[in-house]
Motif scaffolding. Structure first.
Motif, mmCIF file in Angstrom:
data_model
loop_
_atom_site.group_PDB
_atom_site.id
_atom_site.type_symbol
_atom_site.label_atom_id
_atom_site.label_comp_id
_atom_site.label_asym_id
_atom_site.label_seq_id
_atom_site.Cartn_x
_atom_site.Cartn_y
_atom_site.Cartn_z
ATOM 1 N N ILE A 126 -1.543 -5.003 10.251
ATOM 2 C CA ILE A 126 -2.707 -4.133 10.039
ATOM 3 C C ILE A 126 -2.278 -2.672 10.043
ATOM 4 C CG2 ILE A 126 -4.906 -3.352 11.029
ATOM 5 C CD1 ILE A 126 -5.175 -6.263 12.147
ATOM 6 N N LYS A 127 -1.428 -2.309 10.988
ATOM 7 C CA LYS A 127 -0.934 -0.933 11.067
ATOM 8 C C LYS A 127 -0.184 -0.553 9.800
ATOM 9 C CE LYS A 127 1.915 2.124 13.942
ATOM 10 N NZ LYS A 127 2.772 2.201 15.168
ATOM 11 N N GLU A 128 0.659 -1.446 9.306
ATOM 12 C CA GLU A 128 1.412 -1.159 8.086
ATOM 13 C C GLU A 128 0.470 -0.999 6.892
ATOM 14 O OE1 GLU A 128 4.996 -2.928 5.247
ATOM 15 O OE2 GLU A 128 4.251 -4.127 6.926
ATOM 16 N N ALA A 129 -0.559 -1.851 6.812
ATOM 17 C CA ALA A 129 -1.516 -1.764 5.707
ATOM 18 C C ALA A 129 -2.227 -0.415 5.700
ATOM 19 C CB ALA A 129 -2.532 -2.907 5.805
ATOM 20 N N ILE A 130 -2.559 0.087 6.878
ATOM 21 C CA ILE A 130 -3.216 1.396 6.984
ATOM 22 C C ILE A 130 -2.263 2.504 6.548
ATOM 23 C CG2 ILE A 130 -4.250 3.057 8.582
ATOM 24 C CD1 ILE A 130 -5.168 0.632 10.260
ATOM 25 N N ILE A 131 -1.019 2.426 6.975
ATOM 26 C CA ILE A 131 -0.021 3.434 6.602
ATOM 27 C C ILE A 131 0.181 3.462 5.084
ATOM 28 C CG2 ILE A 131 2.431 4.024 6.740
ATOM 29 C CD1 ILE A 131 2.378 3.022 9.649
ATOM 30 N N LEU A 132 0.260 2.285 4.469
ATOM 31 C CA LEU A 132 0.435 2.216 3.015
ATOM 32 C C LEU A 132 -0.718 2.908 2.293
ATOM 33 C CD1 LEU A 132 1.695 -1.461 2.560
ATOM 34 C CD2 LEU A 132 3.027 0.633 2.353
ATOM 35 N N GLU A 133 -1.929 2.733 2.808
ATOM 36 C CA GLU A 133 -3.093 3.377 2.185
ATOM 37 C C GLU A 133 -3.045 4.877 2.392
ATOM 38 O OE1 GLU A 133 -5.851 3.837 -0.246
ATOM 39 O OE2 GLU A 133 -5.354 1.755 0.213
ATOM 40 N N LYS A 134 -2.672 5.318 3.575
ATOM 41 C CA LYS A 134 -2.547 6.754 3.851
ATOM 42 C C LYS A 134 -1.516 7.405 2.927
ATOM 43 C CE LYS A 134 -3.888 6.762 8.753
ATOM 44 N NZ LYS A 134 -3.426 6.997 10.150
ATOM 45 N N GLU A 135 -0.478 6.664 2.620
ATOM 46 C CA GLU A 135 0.583 7.188 1.755
ATOM 47 C C GLU A 135 0.232 7.074 0.276
ATOM 48 O OE1 GLU A 135 3.985 4.939 2.912
ATOM 49 O OE2 GLU A 135 4.393 6.159 4.697
ATOM 50 N N GLY A 136 -0.887 6.437 -0.016
ATOM 51 C CA GLY A 136 -1.308 6.295 -1.406
ATOM 52 C C GLY A 136 -0.480 5.303 -2.199
ATOM 53 N N ARG A 137 0.136 4.345 -1.515
ATOM 54 C CA ARG A 137 0.996 3.372 -2.191
ATOM 55 C C ARG A 137 0.171 2.459 -3.098
ATOM 56 N NH1 ARG A 137 5.578 2.065 0.742
ATOM 57 N NH2 ARG A 137 5.932 0.419 -0.821
ATOM 58 N N LYS A 138 0.733 2.105 -4.244
ATOM 59 C CA LYS A 138 0.077 1.226 -5.204
ATOM 60 C C LYS A 138 0.901 -0.044 -5.390
ATOM 61 C CE LYS A 138 -3.034 4.406 -6.271
ATOM 62 N NZ LYS A 138 -4.466 4.256 -5.907
ATOM 63 N N VAL A 139 0.224 -1.105 -5.763
ATOM 64 C CA VAL A 139 0.924 -2.351 -6.080
ATOM 65 C C VAL A 139 1.447 -2.257 -7.506
ATOM 66 C CG1 VAL A 139 0.710 -4.850 -6.350
ATOM 67 C CG2 VAL A 139 -0.544 -3.674 -4.521
ATOM 68 N N PRO A 140 2.748 -2.393 -7.711
ATOM 69 C CA PRO A 140 3.306 -2.306 -9.077
ATOM 70 C C PRO A 140 2.704 -3.362 -9.989
ATOM 71 C CG PRO A 140 5.049 -2.285 -7.425
ATOM 72 C CD PRO A 140 3.793 -2.651 -6.712
ATOM 73 N N LYS A 141 2.476 -3.000 -11.234
ATOM 74 C CA LYS A 141 1.943 -3.949 -12.197
ATOM 75 C C LYS A 141 3.056 -4.868 -12.672
ATOM 76 C CE LYS A 141 -1.918 -1.190 -13.902
ATOM 77 N NZ LYS A 141 -2.602 -0.634 -15.099
ATOM 78 N N SER A 142 2.683 -6.088 -12.942
ATOM 79 C CA SER A 142 3.644 -7.074 -13.426
ATOM 80 C C SER A 142 3.157 -7.674 -14.732
ATOM 81 C CB SER A 142 3.821 -8.193 -12.381
ATOM 82 O OG SER A 142 4.581 -9.248 -12.907
ATOM 83 N N ASN A 143 4.096 -7.968 -15.604
ATOM 84 C CA ASN A 143 3.749 -8.602 -16.875
ATOM 85 C C ASN A 143 3.925 -10.122 -16.828
ATOM 86 O OD1 ASN A 143 3.262 -6.096 -18.162
ATOM 87 N ND2 ASN A 143 5.460 -5.828 -18.477
ATOM 88 N N ASP A 144 4.213 -10.640 -15.630
ATOM 89 C CA ASP A 144 4.507 -12.068 -15.516
ATOM 90 C C ASP A 144 3.263 -12.937 -15.395
ATOM 91 O OD1 ASP A 144 7.181 -11.460 -15.603
ATOM 92 O OD2 ASP A 144 7.381 -11.344 -13.429
ATOM 93 N N THR A 145 2.108 -12.350 -15.118
ATOM 94 C CA THR A 145 0.897 -13.121 -14.912
ATOM 95 C C THR A 145 -0.060 -12.913 -16.072
ATOM 96 O OG1 THR A 145 -0.102 -11.305 -13.653
ATOM 97 C CG2 THR A 145 1.119 -12.961 -12.407
ATOM 98 N N GLU A 146 -0.993 -13.841 -16.197
ATOM 99 C CA GLU A 146 -2.016 -13.720 -17.232
ATOM 100 C C GLU A 146 -2.835 -12.461 -16.966
ATOM 101 O OE1 GLU A 146 -1.993 -16.512 -19.353
ATOM 102 O OE2 GLU A 146 -3.077 -15.205 -20.725
ATOM 103 N N PRO A 147 -2.977 -11.577 -17.926
ATOM 104 C CA PRO A 147 -3.726 -10.343 -17.669
ATOM 105 C C PRO A 147 -5.205 -10.626 -17.409
ATOM 106 C CG PRO A 147 -3.192 -10.556 -19.997
ATOM 107 C CD PRO A 147 -2.454 -11.648 -19.296
ATOM 108 N N HIS A 148 -5.713 -10.052 -16.339
ATOM 109 C CA HIS A 148 -7.120 -10.202 -16.002
ATOM 110 C C HIS A 148 -7.942 -9.211 -16.828
ATOM 111 C CE1 HIS A 148 -5.136 -12.079 -12.665
ATOM 112 N NE2 HIS A 148 -6.262 -12.409 -12.076
ATOM 113 N N PRO A 149 -9.056 -9.631 -17.385
ATOM 114 C CA PRO A 149 -9.915 -8.663 -18.071
ATOM 115 C C PRO A 149 -10.427 -7.611 -17.090
ATOM 116 C CG PRO A 149 -11.027 -10.774 -17.823
ATOM 117 C CD PRO A 149 -9.606 -10.998 -17.422
#
Length: 218
Positions: A126-149
């Protein structure tokens, strides 16, 4: 854990279940069997200082308006779900990806004792998740999955119960819905199609499942 009560709506969720579900406030509601584990998870999260809200039927915990995690129940487990779980360190290998959803990860629990044993580890996550949000971290996009509309992703953003239910479907069922929702050329038609099948997804039913009374097709 000390008892912390901040939101009567969440108490209602734990007592009556998810009111978006047709089984809400009945013994058949998926929340009811998991009241104690859900309450334990809730209290653990509240100790982190996150803001507690009910968003679209389930408890969601936010930092400065940004969704960090939720606490919810599926039929077979009580869960804590991290909206950006894909970029958590997960050194204890607890996080589970649901289907091909790129960002979110959950940890499932089938007993209160499991939560007690992992209490300190969960606090780390939980602490790490909060820190990631404070730092503005984003989940990298991947081309390996079916694109969601985009319309489906937008619905996930505003409806955590729907997001959780979609994640709980098998990868094949998820892919079938994604392809079906992506077919229309007009955005309005895609939105309408998503709404048409929303209750079906919330009840864990696949697009091509043989649902005996066909009520979702009316």
């Amino acid at each position: 854990m000390s008892k912390i009560i901040l939101n009567p709506q969440v108490d209602k969720y734990l007592i009556d279940g998810c009111m978006r579900c047709k089984y809400g406030a009945t013994p058949q509601c998926k929340v009811i069997p998991w009241r104690e584990p859900l309450e334990m998870l809730r209290q653990l999260v509240l100790e982190s200082g996150l803001q507690e809200e009910i968003k679209w039927g389930v408890p969601v915990y936010t930092y400065q308006g940004k969704n960090i995690l939720n606490v919810s129940a599926l039929k077979q487990s009580a869960n804590i779900g991290f909206f950006k779980g894909a970029i958590l360190t997960d050194k204890h290998k607890l996080l589970e990806q649901q289907g091909n959803i790129q960002s979110a990860r959950i940890i499932r629990f089938t007993s209160s004792s499991q939560i007690s044993k992992l209490e300190n580890i969960l606090k780390e996550y939980i602490k790490e998740a909060i820190i990631l949000e404070k730092e503005g971290r984003k989940v990298p996009k991947s081309n390996d999955t079916e694109p969601h509309p985009e319309e489906l992703l937008s619905e996930f953003e505003i409806d955590s119960a729907f997001y959780t239910a979609f994640n709980a479907l098998t990868p094949g069922r998820q892919r079938a819905y994604i392809l079906h929702f992506s077919k229309p050329k007009q955005s309005a038609t895609r939105k309408s199609l998503i709404q048409k099948y929303k209750d079906q997804i919330l009840n864990g039913i696949g697009l091509h499942d043989n649902y005996q009374n066909k009520k979702f097709e009316k």
